[in-house]
Design a protein around this motif. Structure first.
Motif, PDB file in Angstrom:
ATOM      1  N   THR A  94      38.239  55.634  75.357  1.00  0.00           N
ATOM      2  CA  THR A  94      37.057  55.167  74.615  1.00  0.00           C
ATOM      3  C   THR A  94      36.074  56.314  74.387  1.00  0.00           C
ATOM      4  N   ALA A  95      35.858  57.111  75.419  1.00  0.00           N
ATOM      5  CA  ALA A  95      34.967  58.261  75.272  1.00  0.00           C
ATOM      6  C   ALA A  95      35.524  59.273  74.275  1.00  0.00           C
ATOM      7  N   LYS A  96      36.840  59.445  74.284  1.00  0.00           N
ATOM      8  CA  LYS A  96      37.475  60.369  73.345  1.00  0.00           C
ATOM      9  C   LYS A  96      37.261  59.908  71.903  1.00  0.00           C
ATOM     10  N   ILE A  97      37.405  58.597  71.693  1.00  0.00           N
ATOM     11  CA  ILE A  97      37.218  58.069  70.336  1.00  0.00           C
ATOM     12  C   ILE A  97      35.773  58.264  69.888  1.00  0.00           C
ATOM     13  N   LEU A  98      34.825  57.995  70.784  1.00  0.00           N
ATOM     14  CA  LEU A  98      33.420  58.195  70.442  1.00  0.00           C
ATOM     15  C   LEU A  98      33.135  59.657  70.103  1.00  0.00           C
ATOM     16  N   ASN A  99      33.778  60.557  70.812  1.00  0.00           N
ATOM     17  CA  ASN A  99      33.605  61.987  70.531  1.00  0.00           C
ATOM     18  C   ASN A  99      34.169  62.348  69.156  1.00  0.00           C
ATOM     19  N   VAL A 100      35.335  61.770  68.825  1.00  0.00           N
ATOM     20  CA  VAL A 100      35.928  62.017  67.498  1.00  0.00           C
ATOM     21  C   VAL A 100      35.021  61.469  66.404  1.00  0.00           C
ATOM     22  N   ILE A 101      34.408  60.284  66.657  1.00  0.00           N
ATOM     23  CA  ILE A 101      33.482  59.697  65.680  1.00  0.00           C
ATOM     24  C   ILE A 101      32.308  60.643  65.444  1.00  0.00           C
ATOM     25  N   ALA A 102      31.783  61.218  66.545  1.00  0.00           N
ATOM     26  CA  ALA A 102      30.638  62.123  66.422  1.00  0.00           C
ATOM     27  C   ALA A 102      30.991  63.384  65.642  1.00  0.00           C
ATOM     28  N   LEU A 103      32.238  63.861  65.813  1.00  0.00           N
ATOM     29  CA  LEU A 103      32.652  65.090  65.140  1.00  0.00           C
ATOM     30  C   LEU A 103      33.082  64.857  63.698  1.00  0.00           C
ATOM     31  N   SER A 104      33.522  63.626  63.373  1.00  0.00           N
ATOM     32  CA  SER A 104      34.052  63.318  62.034  1.00  0.00           C
ATOM     33  C   SER A 104      33.080  62.391  61.314  1.00  0.00           C
ATOM     34  N   ARG A 105      31.963  62.953  60.844  1.00  0.00           N
ATOM     35  CA  ARG A 105      30.931  62.112  60.229  1.00  0.00           C
ATOM     36  C   ARG A 105      31.361  61.559  58.878  1.00  0.00           C
ATOM     37  N   THR A 106      32.159  62.319  58.144  1.00  0.00           N
ATOM     38  CA  THR A 106      32.559  61.872  56.811  1.00  0.00           C
ATOM     39  C   THR A 106      34.046  61.527  56.724  1.00  0.00           C
ATOM     40  N   ASP A 107      34.861  62.027  57.636  1.00  0.00           N
ATOM     41  CA  ASP A 107      36.306  61.797  57.599  1.00  0.00           C
ATOM     42  C   ASP A 107      36.675  60.850  58.745  1.00  0.00           C
ATOM     43  N   VAL A 108      37.045  59.610  58.394  1.00  0.00           N
ATOM     44  CA  VAL A 108      37.373  58.612  59.423  1.00  0.00           C
ATOM     45  C   VAL A 108      38.844  58.661  59.822  1.00  0.00           C
ATOM     46  N   GLN A 109      39.650  59.441  59.135  1.00  0.00           N
ATOM     47  CA  GLN A 109      41.081  59.462  59.437  1.00  0.00           C
ATOM     48  C   GLN A 109      41.373  59.906  60.872  1.00  0.00           C
ATOM     49  N   PRO A 110      40.727  60.950  61.419  1.00  0.00           N
ATOM     50  CA  PRO A 110      40.990  61.309  62.818  1.00  0.00           C
ATOM     51  C   PRO A 110      40.698  60.169  63.788  1.00  0.00           C
ATOM     52  N   VAL A 111      39.696  59.355  63.499  1.00  0.00           N
ATOM     53  CA  VAL A 111      39.369  58.206  64.349  1.00  0.00           C
ATOM     54  C   VAL A 111      40.498  57.196  64.314  1.00  0.00           C
ATOM     55  N   PHE A 112      40.992  56.884  63.113  1.00  0.00           N
ATOM     56  CA  PHE A 112      42.097  55.930  62.995  1.00  0.00           C
ATOM     57  C   PHE A 112      43.343  56.437  63.714  1.00  0.00           C
ATOM     58  N   THR A 149      52.077  50.637  66.313  1.00  0.00           N
ATOM     59  CA  THR A 149      50.677  50.285  66.083  1.00  0.00           C
ATOM     60  C   THR A 149      50.324  50.574  64.628  1.00  0.00           C
ATOM     61  N   LEU A 150      49.629  49.615  63.996  1.00  0.00           N
ATOM     62  CA  LEU A 150      49.167  49.782  62.622  1.00  0.00           C
ATOM     63  C   LEU A 150      47.656  49.619  62.570  1.00  0.00           C
ATOM     64  N   VAL A 151      46.995  50.492  61.808  1.00  0.00           N
ATOM     65  CA  VAL A 151      45.577  50.342  61.497  1.00  0.00           C
ATOM     66  C   VAL A 151      45.474  50.228  59.985  1.00  0.00           C
ATOM     67  N   THR A 152      44.824  49.169  59.508  1.00  0.00           N
ATOM     68  CA  THR A 152      44.727  48.947  58.064  1.00  0.00           C
ATOM     69  C   THR A 152      43.265  48.813  57.659  1.00  0.00           C
ATOM     70  N   ARG A 153      43.018  49.002  56.349  1.00  0.00           N
ATOM     71  CA  ARG A 153      41.677  48.823  55.786  1.00  0.00           C
ATOM     72  C   ARG A 153      41.756  47.958  54.548  1.00  0.00           C
ATOM     73  N   VAL A 154      40.726  47.135  54.341  1.00  0.00           N
ATOM     74  CA  VAL A 154      40.641  46.289  53.151  1.00  0.00           C
ATOM     75  C   VAL A 154      39.898  47.064  52.068  1.00  0.00           C
ATOM     76  N   VAL A 155      40.582  47.309  50.953  1.00  0.00           N
ATOM     77  CA  VAL A 155      39.991  48.010  49.810  1.00  0.00           C
ATOM     78  C   VAL A 155      40.385  47.273  48.547  1.00  0.00           C
ATOM     79  N   ASP A 156      39.387  46.796  47.789  1.00  0.00           N
ATOM     80  CA  ASP A 156      39.634  46.098  46.516  1.00  0.00           C
ATOM     81  C   ASP A 156      40.594  44.930  46.701  1.00  0.00           C
ATOM     82  N   ASP A 157      40.324  44.093  47.709  1.00  0.00           N
ATOM     83  CA  ASP A 157      41.096  42.874  47.963  1.00  0.00           C
ATOM     84  C   ASP A 157      42.562  43.149  48.251  1.00  0.00           C
ATOM     85  N   LYS A 158      42.832  44.346  48.738  1.00  0.00           N
ATOM     86  CA  LYS A 158      44.194  44.665  49.172  1.00  0.00           C
ATOM     87  C   LYS A 158      44.134  45.349  50.528  1.00  0.00           C
ATOM     88  N   LEU A 159      45.240  45.241  51.241  1.00  0.00           N
ATOM     89  CA  LEU A 159      45.319  45.838  52.568  1.00  0.00           C
ATOM     90  C   LEU A 159      46.043  47.172  52.452  1.00  0.00           C
TER      91      LEU A 159
END
Length: 494
Positions: free
Chosen positions: A40-58, A74-84
Protein backbone atom coordinates in the motif's frame (compact mmCIF):
# COMPACT_ATOMS: atom_id res chain seq x y z
CA UNK A 1 3.65 -42.08 37.32
CA UNK A 2 -0.06 -42.46 37.99
CA UNK A 3 -2.79 -42.09 35.41
CA UNK A 4 -3.80 -38.60 36.63
CA UNK A 5 -0.27 -37.33 36.19
CA UNK A 6 -0.09 -38.73 32.67
CA UNK A 7 -3.31 -36.99 31.74
CA UNK A 8 -2.03 -33.65 33.04
CA UNK A 9 1.13 -34.01 30.99
CA UNK A 10 -0.89 -34.86 27.86
CA UNK A 11 -3.15 -31.84 28.48
CA UNK A 12 -0.13 -29.55 28.83
CA UNK A 13 1.36 -30.94 25.62
CA UNK A 14 -1.89 -30.25 23.75
CA UNK A 15 -2.00 -26.67 25.08
CA UNK A 16 1.60 -26.15 24.04
CA UNK A 17 0.83 -27.48 20.54
CA UNK A 18 -2.23 -25.21 20.25
CA UNK A 19 -0.19 -22.21 21.45
CA UNK A 20 2.55 -23.01 18.96
CA UNK A 21 -0.03 -23.28 16.16
CA UNK A 22 -1.66 -20.03 17.23
CA UNK A 23 1.73 -18.37 17.32
CA UNK A 24 2.54 -19.65 13.84
CA UNK A 25 -0.81 -18.36 12.53
CA UNK A 26 -0.24 -15.03 14.22
CA UNK A 27 3.23 -14.72 12.68
CA UNK A 28 1.77 -15.58 9.29
CA UNK A 29 -0.98 -12.97 9.67
CA UNK A 30 1.56 -10.38 10.81
CA UNK A 31 3.77 -11.15 7.81
CA UNK A 32 0.79 -10.82 5.46
CA UNK A 33 -0.33 -7.58 7.11
CA UNK A 34 3.19 -6.19 6.89
CA UNK A 35 3.47 -7.12 3.23
CA UNK A 36 0.09 -5.54 2.47
CA UNK A 37 1.08 -2.39 4.33
CA UNK A 38 4.35 -2.29 2.40
CA UNK A 39 2.53 -2.70 -0.92
CA UNK A 40 0.00 0.00 0.00
CA UNK A 41 2.82 2.39 0.84
CA UNK A 42 4.55 1.51 -2.42
CA UNK A 43 1.42 2.32 -4.40
CA UNK A 44 1.03 5.65 -2.61
CA UNK A 45 4.65 6.45 -3.44
CA UNK A 46 4.06 5.62 -7.12
CA UNK A 47 0.97 7.89 -7.07
CA UNK A 48 3.08 10.73 -5.67
CA UNK A 49 5.75 10.25 -8.34
CA UNK A 50 3.31 9.79 -11.27
CA UNK A 51 1.18 12.93 -11.14
CA UNK A 52 0.12 12.79 -14.78
CA UNK A 53 0.82 9.17 -15.79
CA UNK A 54 -1.46 6.67 -14.01
CA UNK A 55 -0.13 3.62 -15.87
CA UNK A 56 2.65 2.85 -13.31
CA UNK A 57 -0.02 2.85 -10.58
CA UNK A 58 -2.20 0.39 -12.49
CA UNK A 59 0.79 -1.87 -13.16
CA UNK A 60 1.77 -2.01 -9.46
CA UNK A 61 -1.83 -2.65 -8.37
CA UNK A 62 -2.23 -5.43 -10.94
CA UNK A 63 0.97 -7.22 -9.96
CA UNK A 64 0.39 -6.78 -6.21
CA UNK A 65 -3.22 -7.99 -6.34
CA UNK A 66 -2.25 -11.16 -8.13
CA UNK A 67 0.59 -11.91 -5.70
CA UNK A 68 -1.20 -11.09 -2.43
CA UNK A 69 -4.42 -12.91 -3.32
CA UNK A 70 -2.64 -15.93 -4.78
CA UNK A 71 -4.33 -15.30 -8.11
CA UNK A 72 -3.61 -16.63 -11.56
CA UNK A 73 -4.61 -13.48 -13.48
CA UNK A 74 -5.33 -9.87 -12.50
CA UNK A 75 -7.10 -7.30 -14.69
CA UNK A 76 -7.43 -3.55 -14.15
CA UNK A 77 -9.93 -1.80 -16.42
CA UNK A 78 -11.18 1.75 -16.97
CA UNK A 79 -14.53 3.04 -18.22
CA UNK A 80 -14.05 5.39 -21.18
CA UNK A 81 -16.92 6.51 -23.45
CA UNK A 82 -19.29 3.80 -22.16
CA UNK A 83 -16.80 1.07 -22.92
CA UNK A 84 -14.48 -0.96 -20.76
CA UNK A 85 -10.81 -0.57 -21.66
CA UNK A 86 -7.94 -2.70 -20.37
CA UNK A 87 -5.60 -0.60 -18.22
CA UNK A 88 -3.27 -3.32 -16.85
CA UNK A 89 -3.00 -7.10 -16.95
CA UNK A 90 -0.84 -9.57 -15.00
CA UNK A 91 -0.96 -13.10 -16.39
CA UNK A 92 1.38 -16.06 -16.48
CA UNK A 93 2.09 -16.11 -20.23
CA UNK A 94 2.45 -13.76 -23.19
CA UNK A 95 -0.12 -15.77 -25.13
CA UNK A 96 -2.65 -15.38 -22.34
CA UNK A 97 -1.94 -11.64 -22.14
CA UNK A 98 -2.47 -11.22 -25.88
CA UNK A 99 -5.71 -13.24 -25.73
CA UNK A 100 -7.09 -11.06 -22.92
CA UNK A 101 -6.12 -7.80 -24.67
CA UNK A 102 -7.96 -8.96 -27.80
CA UNK A 103 -11.28 -8.94 -25.87
CA UNK A 104 -11.04 -5.19 -25.08
CA UNK A 105 -12.54 -2.65 -25.34
CA UNK A 106 -15.78 -4.33 -24.28
CA UNK A 107 -19.30 -2.89 -24.07
CA UNK A 108 -20.65 -2.35 -20.56
CA UNK A 109 -23.64 -4.45 -21.56
CA UNK A 110 -21.58 -7.56 -22.35
CA UNK A 111 -21.91 -10.74 -20.25
CA UNK A 112 -18.44 -10.48 -18.69
CA UNK A 113 -18.16 -9.97 -14.94
CA UNK A 114 -15.99 -6.86 -15.31
CA UNK A 115 -18.62 -5.21 -17.52
CA UNK A 116 -21.36 -6.12 -15.03
CA UNK A 117 -19.42 -4.60 -12.13
CA UNK A 118 -18.67 -1.45 -14.14
CA UNK A 119 -22.33 -1.11 -15.11
CA UNK A 120 -23.80 -1.75 -11.64
CA UNK A 121 -20.96 -0.20 -9.55
CA UNK A 122 -21.18 -3.25 -7.23
CA UNK A 123 -18.69 -5.96 -6.36
CA UNK A 124 -19.23 -9.42 -7.93
CA UNK A 125 -17.55 -12.81 -7.41
CA UNK A 126 -17.88 -16.48 -8.30
CA UNK A 127 -16.53 -19.12 -5.94
CA UNK A 128 -16.82 -21.90 -8.54
CA UNK A 129 -17.49 -21.05 -12.15
CA UNK A 130 -18.03 -24.72 -13.06
CA UNK A 131 -20.73 -25.52 -10.49
CA UNK A 132 -22.68 -22.28 -9.97
CA UNK A 133 -26.02 -22.60 -11.77
CA UNK A 134 -26.36 -19.04 -13.16
CA UNK A 135 -23.07 -18.98 -15.04
CA UNK A 136 -23.61 -18.66 -18.84
CA UNK A 137 -22.00 -21.38 -20.92
CA UNK A 138 -19.72 -18.92 -22.84
CA UNK A 139 -18.34 -17.73 -19.50
CA UNK A 140 -17.68 -21.33 -18.43
CA UNK A 141 -15.92 -22.01 -21.72
CA UNK A 142 -13.76 -18.88 -21.29
CA UNK A 143 -12.93 -19.87 -17.69
CA UNK A 144 -11.83 -23.33 -18.81
CA UNK A 145 -9.74 -21.87 -21.61
CA UNK A 146 -8.01 -19.47 -19.23
CA UNK A 147 -7.74 -22.03 -16.45
CA UNK A 148 -9.56 -20.34 -13.56
CA UNK A 149 -12.39 -21.53 -11.27
CA UNK A 150 -12.98 -18.58 -8.91
CA UNK A 151 -12.95 -14.83 -9.53
CA UNK A 152 -13.65 -11.56 -7.72
CA UNK A 153 -14.09 -8.09 -9.24
CA UNK A 154 -14.42 -4.81 -7.28
CA UNK A 155 -15.36 -1.41 -8.73
CA UNK A 156 -13.25 1.75 -8.63
CA UNK A 157 -15.83 4.21 -7.34
CA UNK A 158 -15.89 7.97 -7.82
CA UNK A 159 -18.93 9.66 -6.31
CA UNK A 160 -20.67 6.29 -6.19
CA UNK A 161 -20.16 5.45 -9.87
CA UNK A 162 -17.67 2.95 -11.27
CA UNK A 163 -14.88 4.44 -13.36
CA UNK A 164 -13.04 1.11 -13.61
CA UNK A 165 -12.61 -2.33 -12.07
CA UNK A 166 -9.98 -4.60 -10.46
CA UNK A 167 -10.42 -8.36 -10.80
CA UNK A 168 -8.44 -11.40 -9.59
CA UNK A 169 -9.04 -14.97 -10.79
CA UNK A 170 -7.68 -18.18 -9.23
CA UNK A 171 -7.16 -21.69 -10.57
CA UNK A 172 -8.81 -23.31 -7.55
CA UNK A 173 -12.44 -22.83 -6.41
CA UNK A 174 -13.31 -21.17 -3.12
CA UNK A 175 -14.46 -17.95 -1.54
CA UNK A 176 -12.31 -14.87 -1.00
CA UNK A 177 -11.71 -13.79 2.59
CA UNK A 178 -12.88 -10.46 4.00
CA UNK A 179 -9.30 -9.30 4.33
CA UNK A 180 -8.65 -10.07 0.64
CA UNK A 181 -11.81 -8.19 -0.37
CA UNK A 182 -10.82 -5.24 1.80
CA UNK A 183 -7.35 -5.24 0.24
CA UNK A 184 -8.82 -5.09 -3.29
CA UNK A 185 -11.13 -2.25 -2.24
CA UNK A 186 -8.11 -0.40 -0.85
CA UNK A 187 -6.31 -0.84 -4.16
CA UNK A 188 -9.42 0.40 -5.98
CA UNK A 189 -9.53 3.53 -3.81
CA UNK A 190 -5.85 4.17 -4.49
CA UNK A 191 -6.43 3.79 -8.23
CA UNK A 192 -9.23 6.37 -8.05
CA UNK A 193 -6.92 8.75 -6.16
CA UNK A 194 -4.30 8.37 -8.91
CA UNK A 195 -6.87 9.01 -11.65
CA UNK A 196 -8.26 12.06 -9.85
CA UNK A 197 -4.79 13.45 -9.18
CA UNK A 198 -3.91 13.15 -12.85
CA UNK A 199 -7.19 14.75 -13.92
CA UNK A 200 -6.84 17.64 -11.47
CA UNK A 201 -3.20 18.17 -12.41
CA UNK A 202 -4.10 18.34 -16.11
CA UNK A 203 -6.94 20.75 -15.34
CA UNK A 204 -4.60 22.97 -13.32
CA UNK A 205 -2.04 22.94 -16.15
CA UNK A 206 -4.71 23.74 -18.73
CA UNK A 207 -6.09 26.52 -16.55
CA UNK A 208 -2.61 27.90 -15.96
CA UNK A 209 -1.95 27.92 -19.70
CA UNK A 210 -5.29 29.61 -20.32
CA UNK A 211 -4.61 32.26 -17.68
CA UNK A 212 -1.14 32.90 -19.11
CA UNK A 213 -2.66 33.33 -22.57
CA UNK A 214 -5.34 35.64 -21.18
CA UNK A 215 -2.67 37.68 -19.42
CA UNK A 216 -0.70 38.00 -22.65
CA UNK A 217 -3.86 39.06 -24.50
CA UNK A 218 -4.64 41.58 -21.77
CA UNK A 219 -1.15 43.06 -21.94
CA UNK A 220 -1.36 43.27 -25.73
CA UNK A 221 -4.78 44.95 -25.46
CA UNK A 222 -3.41 47.41 -22.90
CA UNK A 223 -0.48 48.21 -25.19
CA UNK A 224 -2.86 48.78 -28.11
CA UNK A 225 -5.10 50.95 -25.91
CA UNK A 226 -2.16 53.08 -24.80
CA UNK A 227 -1.03 53.41 -28.40
CA UNK A 228 -4.54 54.33 -29.52
CA UNK A 229 -4.87 56.95 -26.80
CA UNK A 230 -1.50 58.43 -27.76
CA UNK A 231 -2.52 58.57 -31.40
CA UNK A 232 -5.89 60.12 -30.51
CA UNK A 233 -4.26 62.93 -28.55
CA UNK A 234 -1.65 63.44 -31.23
CA UNK A 235 -4.35 63.41 -33.90
CA UNK A 236 -6.17 66.28 -32.18
CA UNK A 237 -2.93 68.23 -31.97
CA UNK A 238 -2.15 67.40 -35.61
CA UNK A 239 -5.53 68.69 -36.74
CA UNK A 240 -4.95 72.02 -35.01
CA UNK A 241 -1.46 72.41 -36.45
CA UNK A 242 -2.62 71.41 -39.93
CA UNK A 243 -5.42 73.99 -39.87
CA UNK A 244 -2.98 76.70 -38.86
CA UNK A 245 -0.51 75.76 -41.61
CA UNK A 246 -3.04 75.18 -44.38
CA UNK A 247 -4.12 78.81 -44.90
CA UNK A 248 -0.66 80.40 -45.24
CA UNK A 249 0.45 77.41 -47.27
CA UNK A 250 -2.40 78.01 -49.70
CA UNK A 251 -1.21 81.61 -50.14
CA UNK A 252 2.36 80.41 -50.79
CA UNK A 253 1.22 77.87 -53.37
CA UNK A 254 -1.20 80.23 -55.10
CA UNK A 255 1.20 83.18 -55.31
CA UNK A 256 4.04 80.91 -56.45
CA UNK A 257 1.87 79.57 -59.28
CA UNK A 258 0.75 83.09 -60.23
CA UNK A 259 4.36 84.31 -60.15
CA UNK A 260 5.36 81.59 -62.62
CA UNK A 261 2.65 82.82 -64.96
CA UNK A 262 3.77 86.44 -64.44
CA UNK A 263 7.31 85.48 -65.43
CA UNK A 264 5.95 84.14 -68.70
CA UNK A 265 4.13 87.46 -69.21
CA UNK A 266 7.35 89.36 -68.44
CA UNK A 267 9.10 87.32 -71.12
CA UNK A 268 6.39 88.18 -73.61
CA UNK A 269 6.51 91.88 -72.66
CA UNK A 270 10.30 92.19 -72.99
CA UNK A 271 10.63 90.05 -76.10
CA UNK A 272 10.27 92.98 -78.57
CA UNK A 273 12.47 95.32 -76.50
CA UNK A 274 15.93 95.81 -77.92
CA UNK A 275 18.59 95.54 -75.21
CA UNK A 276 22.36 95.39 -75.30
CA UNK A 277 23.68 91.85 -75.55
CA UNK A 278 25.24 91.85 -72.10
CA UNK A 279 22.07 93.28 -70.53
CA UNK A 280 19.91 90.76 -72.44
CA UNK A 281 22.08 87.85 -71.23
CA UNK A 282 21.96 89.04 -67.64
CA UNK A 283 18.19 89.55 -67.90
CA UNK A 284 17.64 86.08 -69.33
CA UNK A 285 19.83 84.53 -66.59
CA UNK A 286 17.92 86.30 -63.81
CA UNK A 287 14.61 85.41 -65.40
CA UNK A 288 15.63 81.73 -65.63
CA UNK A 289 16.79 81.68 -62.00
CA UNK A 290 13.56 83.28 -60.81
CA UNK A 291 11.45 80.85 -62.80
CA UNK A 292 13.41 77.83 -61.48
CA UNK A 293 13.06 79.11 -57.92
CA UNK A 294 9.34 79.65 -58.34
CA UNK A 295 8.88 76.18 -59.81
CA UNK A 296 10.72 74.68 -56.83
CA UNK A 297 8.50 76.68 -54.50
CA UNK A 298 5.46 75.27 -56.33
CA UNK A 299 6.90 71.73 -56.20
CA UNK A 300 7.69 71.79 -52.49
CA UNK A 301 4.51 73.67 -51.73
CA UNK A 302 2.50 70.86 -53.30
CA UNK A 303 4.48 68.37 -51.23
CA UNK A 304 3.81 70.37 -48.05
CA UNK A 305 0.14 70.55 -49.01
CA UNK A 306 0.08 66.78 -49.44
CA UNK A 307 1.59 66.35 -45.97
CA UNK A 308 -1.01 68.69 -44.46
CA UNK A 309 -3.82 66.78 -46.17
CA UNK A 310 -2.46 63.51 -44.79
CA UNK A 311 -2.28 65.07 -41.33
CA UNK A 312 -5.93 66.12 -41.60
CA UNK A 313 -6.96 62.69 -42.84
CA UNK A 314 -5.01 61.19 -39.95
CA UNK A 315 -6.88 63.31 -37.42
CA UNK A 316 -10.28 62.94 -39.12
CA UNK A 317 -10.15 59.17 -39.17
CA UNK A 318 -13.04 58.24 -41.50
CA UNK A 319 -13.49 58.47 -45.22
CA UNK A 320 -15.83 57.02 -47.78
CA UNK A 321 -18.91 54.86 -47.41
CA UNK A 322 -19.27 52.15 -44.78
CA UNK A 323 -20.61 49.11 -46.62
CA UNK A 324 -20.26 45.33 -47.17
CA UNK A 325 -17.16 44.71 -49.26
CA UNK A 326 -15.64 41.63 -50.90
CA UNK A 327 -12.29 41.29 -49.15
CA UNK A 328 -10.55 39.20 -51.82
CA UNK A 329 -11.53 41.71 -54.49
CA UNK A 330 -10.33 44.61 -52.36
CA UNK A 331 -6.93 43.01 -51.75
CA UNK A 332 -6.54 42.07 -55.43
CA UNK A 333 -7.37 45.63 -56.56
CA UNK A 334 -4.96 47.15 -54.01
CA UNK A 335 -2.20 44.77 -55.08
CA UNK A 336 -2.58 45.70 -58.75
CA UNK A 337 -2.77 49.44 -58.03
CA UNK A 338 0.34 49.39 -55.86
CA UNK A 339 2.33 47.33 -58.37
CA UNK A 340 1.42 49.49 -61.35
CA UNK A 341 2.18 52.60 -59.28
CA UNK A 342 5.61 51.24 -58.36
CA UNK A 343 6.34 50.37 -61.99
CA UNK A 344 5.21 53.81 -63.14
CA UNK A 345 7.51 55.52 -60.63
CA UNK A 346 10.48 53.23 -61.34
CA UNK A 347 10.10 51.36 -64.65
CA UNK A 348 13.02 49.04 -63.79
CA UNK A 349 11.25 47.79 -60.66
CA UNK A 350 10.13 44.17 -60.74
CA UNK A 351 8.81 41.75 -58.11
CA UNK A 352 7.05 38.38 -57.96
CA UNK A 353 3.50 38.69 -56.66
CA UNK A 354 2.04 35.69 -54.82
CA UNK A 355 -1.71 35.51 -54.17
CA UNK A 356 -3.22 33.08 -51.69
CA UNK A 357 -6.85 34.10 -51.28
CA UNK A 358 -9.25 32.00 -49.21
CA UNK A 359 -12.46 31.46 -51.24
CA UNK A 360 -14.33 31.56 -47.92
CA UNK A 361 -12.92 34.98 -46.95
CA UNK A 362 -16.23 36.50 -48.02
CA UNK A 363 -17.58 39.95 -47.17
CA UNK A 364 -16.90 42.39 -44.32
CA UNK A 365 -18.61 45.71 -43.53
CA UNK A 366 -15.78 48.24 -43.88
CA UNK A 367 -14.81 51.61 -45.31
CA UNK A 368 -13.33 50.23 -48.55
CA UNK A 369 -11.46 53.45 -49.41
CA UNK A 370 -9.79 53.45 -46.01
CA UNK A 371 -8.84 49.76 -46.13
CA UNK A 372 -7.46 50.34 -49.63
CA UNK A 373 -5.29 53.16 -48.24
CA UNK A 374 -3.95 50.76 -45.61
CA UNK A 375 -3.23 48.02 -48.13
CA UNK A 376 -1.60 50.41 -50.59
CA UNK A 377 0.64 51.69 -47.81
CA UNK A 378 1.66 48.22 -46.62
CA UNK A 379 2.23 46.90 -50.15
CA UNK A 380 4.19 50.01 -51.16
CA UNK A 381 6.35 49.63 -48.07
CA UNK A 382 6.90 46.00 -49.05
CA UNK A 383 7.97 47.01 -52.54
CA UNK A 384 10.35 49.57 -51.05
CA UNK A 385 11.85 46.90 -48.74
CA UNK A 386 12.41 44.29 -51.49
CA UNK A 387 13.88 46.91 -53.83
CA UNK A 388 16.29 48.01 -51.10
CA UNK A 389 17.36 44.44 -50.38
CA UNK A 390 17.76 43.76 -54.08
CA UNK A 391 20.09 46.76 -54.45
CA UNK A 392 22.12 45.73 -51.37
CA UNK A 393 22.24 41.98 -52.03
CA UNK A 394 25.50 40.50 -53.31
CA UNK A 395 23.84 37.19 -54.29
CA UNK A 396 20.99 36.31 -56.60
CA UNK A 397 17.77 37.56 -55.02
CA UNK A 398 14.16 37.34 -56.20
CA UNK A 399 11.99 40.16 -54.77
CA UNK A 400 8.69 38.62 -53.66
CA UNK A 401 5.55 40.01 -52.09
CA UNK A 402 2.62 37.84 -51.09
CA UNK A 403 -0.94 38.78 -50.20
CA UNK A 404 -3.26 36.27 -48.53
CA UNK A 405 -6.68 36.18 -46.90
CA UNK A 406 -8.27 33.74 -44.47
CA UNK A 407 -11.76 33.19 -43.12
CA UNK A 408 -11.70 33.38 -39.30
CA UNK A 409 -15.42 33.10 -38.63
CA UNK A 410 -16.56 36.45 -37.22
CA UNK A 411 -13.33 38.02 -38.50
CA UNK A 412 -11.38 38.01 -41.74
CA UNK A 413 -7.59 38.00 -41.87
CA UNK A 414 -5.36 39.76 -44.41
CA UNK A 415 -1.60 39.17 -44.55
CA UNK A 416 0.95 41.19 -46.54
CA UNK A 417 4.44 39.62 -46.52
CA UNK A 418 7.64 40.65 -48.26
CA UNK A 419 11.13 39.16 -48.31
CA UNK A 420 12.80 42.54 -48.03
CA UNK A 421 15.26 44.03 -45.56
CA UNK A 422 13.05 43.47 -42.51
CA UNK A 423 12.67 45.75 -39.51
CA UNK A 424 15.00 46.10 -36.53
CA UNK A 425 13.55 45.80 -32.98
CA UNK A 426 14.29 49.48 -32.33
CA UNK A 427 12.35 50.58 -35.41
CA UNK A 428 9.53 48.11 -34.72
CA UNK A 429 8.79 49.80 -31.39
CA UNK A 430 8.27 53.19 -33.08
CA UNK A 431 6.92 52.25 -36.49
CA UNK A 432 3.28 53.15 -35.70
CA UNK A 433 4.22 56.55 -34.27
CA UNK A 434 3.18 59.52 -36.44
CA UNK A 435 5.98 61.15 -38.49
CA UNK A 436 8.42 58.34 -37.75
CA UNK A 437 10.10 57.07 -40.92
CA UNK A 438 13.34 55.37 -41.90
CA UNK A 439 13.13 56.53 -45.51
CA UNK A 440 15.45 59.27 -46.76
CA UNK A 441 14.17 62.88 -46.65
CA UNK A 442 11.62 63.51 -49.35
CA UNK A 443 10.60 59.84 -49.73
CA UNK A 444 8.28 59.39 -46.76
CA UNK A 445 6.10 61.46 -44.41
CA UNK A 446 6.02 58.96 -41.53
CA UNK A 447 2.21 59.04 -41.46
CA UNK A 448 1.41 55.89 -43.47
CA UNK A 449 1.65 53.25 -40.74
CA UNK A 450 0.22 55.59 -38.13
CA UNK A 451 -2.87 56.18 -40.28
CA UNK A 452 -3.07 52.47 -41.06
CA UNK A 453 -3.14 51.72 -37.33
CA UNK A 454 -5.92 54.27 -36.79
CA UNK A 455 -7.97 52.96 -39.69
CA UNK A 456 -7.78 49.32 -38.62
CA UNK A 457 -7.98 49.73 -34.83
CA UNK A 458 -10.01 52.89 -34.24
CA UNK A 459 -12.32 52.94 -37.26
CA UNK A 460 -12.91 49.22 -37.71
CA UNK A 461 -12.28 47.78 -34.24
CA UNK A 462 -9.72 45.37 -35.67
CA UNK A 463 -6.08 44.57 -35.06
CA UNK A 464 -2.85 45.06 -36.99
CA UNK A 465 0.30 43.16 -35.99
CA UNK A 466 3.73 42.76 -37.52
CA UNK A 467 6.26 39.94 -37.51
CA UNK A 468 9.70 40.57 -38.94
CA UNK A 469 13.23 39.26 -39.13
CA UNK A 470 15.91 41.79 -40.10
CA UNK A 471 17.37 40.85 -43.45
CA UNK A 472 14.73 38.16 -44.06
CA UNK A 473 11.08 39.24 -44.15
CA UNK A 474 8.30 41.46 -42.82
CA UNK A 475 4.68 40.31 -42.49
CA UNK A 476 1.73 42.50 -41.51
CA UNK A 477 -1.39 40.75 -40.27
CA UNK A 478 -4.72 42.59 -40.30
CA UNK A 479 -7.74 41.15 -38.48
CA UNK A 480 -11.01 42.83 -39.45
CA UNK A 481 -14.39 42.16 -37.80
CA UNK A 482 -17.05 41.25 -40.33
CA UNK A 483 -19.68 43.41 -38.63
CA UNK A 484 -19.89 47.17 -38.14
CA UNK A 485 -17.54 47.95 -35.26
CA UNK A 486 -16.51 51.43 -36.29
CA UNK A 487 -17.36 54.55 -34.36
CA UNK A 488 -20.68 56.11 -35.16
CA UNK A 489 -19.23 59.57 -34.71
CA UNK A 490 -17.62 60.33 -38.00
CA UNK A 491 -15.24 63.26 -38.18
CA UNK A 492 -16.47 66.34 -40.02
CA UNK A 493 -14.62 68.12 -42.73
CA UNK A 494 -12.24 70.72 -41.31
Amino acid sequence: MDIAGSRKIEELQRKLQRAAADNTNLQTELAIALERQTVTAKILNVIALSRTDVQPVFDVISESSRRLLGGQTTLVTRVVDDKLHLAACTVGSEAGHAEIRATFPAPLTSSGIHSRVALTSKMAFRSNVETEPDVPQPVKDMARARGYRSIIVVPMLREGLAIGTIGVSRAEPGVFSDSQINLLNTFADQAVIAIENARLFEEVQARTTQLARSLDDLRAAQDRLVQTEKLTSLGQLTAGIAHEIKNPLNFVNNFAAVSVELMDEVNDAFAPVVLPVDVRDEFDELRGLLKDNLQRIVQHGKRADSIVKNMLLHSRGVGGEHRPTDINGLVEESLNLAYHGARAEKPQFNATLVRNFDPEAGVAVVFPQEITRVLLNLISNGFYAVAKRSSESQVEFEPTLSASTRNCGDDVEIRIRDNGVGISPEVKEKMFNPFFTTKPPGEGTGLGLSMSHDIIVKQHGGRIDVETEPGEFTEFTILLPRGSNSSSNRGSEP
